[in-house]
Design an enzyme around this catalytic site. Structure first.
Site: not given
Length: 210
Positions: A8-10, A15, A39
């Site tokens: 996940v990006s956050k 998320q 990340a």
């Protein structure tokens, strides 16, 4: 053996990997063979991806929910899969635009071959644009590469300062924002112009006269 990777990006908790985890487990990945990163896809350092790739053994298959969970971009993705293939491992994508990719099958290898061809095409386009840009710049009298930090104004200050018996070269370089190598390329220890310095001053005079 199936090994799953999730991302996940956050990392602020907004998320979760629940959807990815459920899909990977349903595909047959054991809970102990799941790796997760929180990340951005553009982040270079993804320690759990590195650990996941290191844990894979010949005959294993890396399983991801979507392609964008794995690679930063197309070229990065192609490099990962090429490395897996050379090590005797496969890649399987469960959903999304890359769902047809399963490099353990003949049809999946064909689909990924198309991705690899697109990545190569992208590299060639970038190379062609770079060459064309440099050629256009040269045609206008500019050269490619990093510009010199030395300027005519800095050069005049350097000449005046280096001519002083108590000149401190280190302090002068800091003040001018240049390296010692750049300084001595243009000015001698006694403040006289060297070849690079003369060229810079001549160029400055020509530009002022035009």
């Amino acid at each position: 053996m199936l090994v799953g990777y999730m991302r996940v990006s956050k990392a602020d908790g907004s998320q979760t990997t629940d959807l990815q985890r459920d899909a990977l487990l349903a595909a047959g990945v054991e809970p102990g063979a799941l790796y997760e990163d929180k990340a951005s896809g553009k982040t270079e350092g993804r320690p759990h991806l590195a650990a996941c790739l290191k844990a894979l053994r010949p005959g294993d298959t890396l399983v991801v929910w979507k392609l964008d969970r794995l690679g930063r971009d197309l070229r990065h993705l192609v490099n990962i899969v090429h490395d897996l293939t050379e090590r005797g491992m496969g890649l399987k994508v469960l959903t999304g635009q890359g769902a047809a990719i399963d490099t353990t099958t003949a049809s999946g290898k064909l689909v990924f071959g198309i991705f690899a061809a697109l990545a190569e095409f992208e590299r060639e386009l970038i190379s062609e644009r770079t060459i064309a840009g440099l050629a256009a710049a040269r045609a206008r009298g500019r050269k490619g590469g990093r510009p010199y930090k030395m300027t005519p104004a800095k050069l005049r200050l350097a000449m005046a300062s280096m001519g002083q018996p108590d000149a401190n070269v280190g302090d002068l370089c800091i003040e001018l924002g240049i390296t010692r190598q750049t300084l001595y390329r243009h000015v001698s220890p006694t403040g006289e112009l060297r070849e690079a310095g003369r060229r810079l001053m001549d160029q400055s005079r020509r530009q002022q006269g035009s």
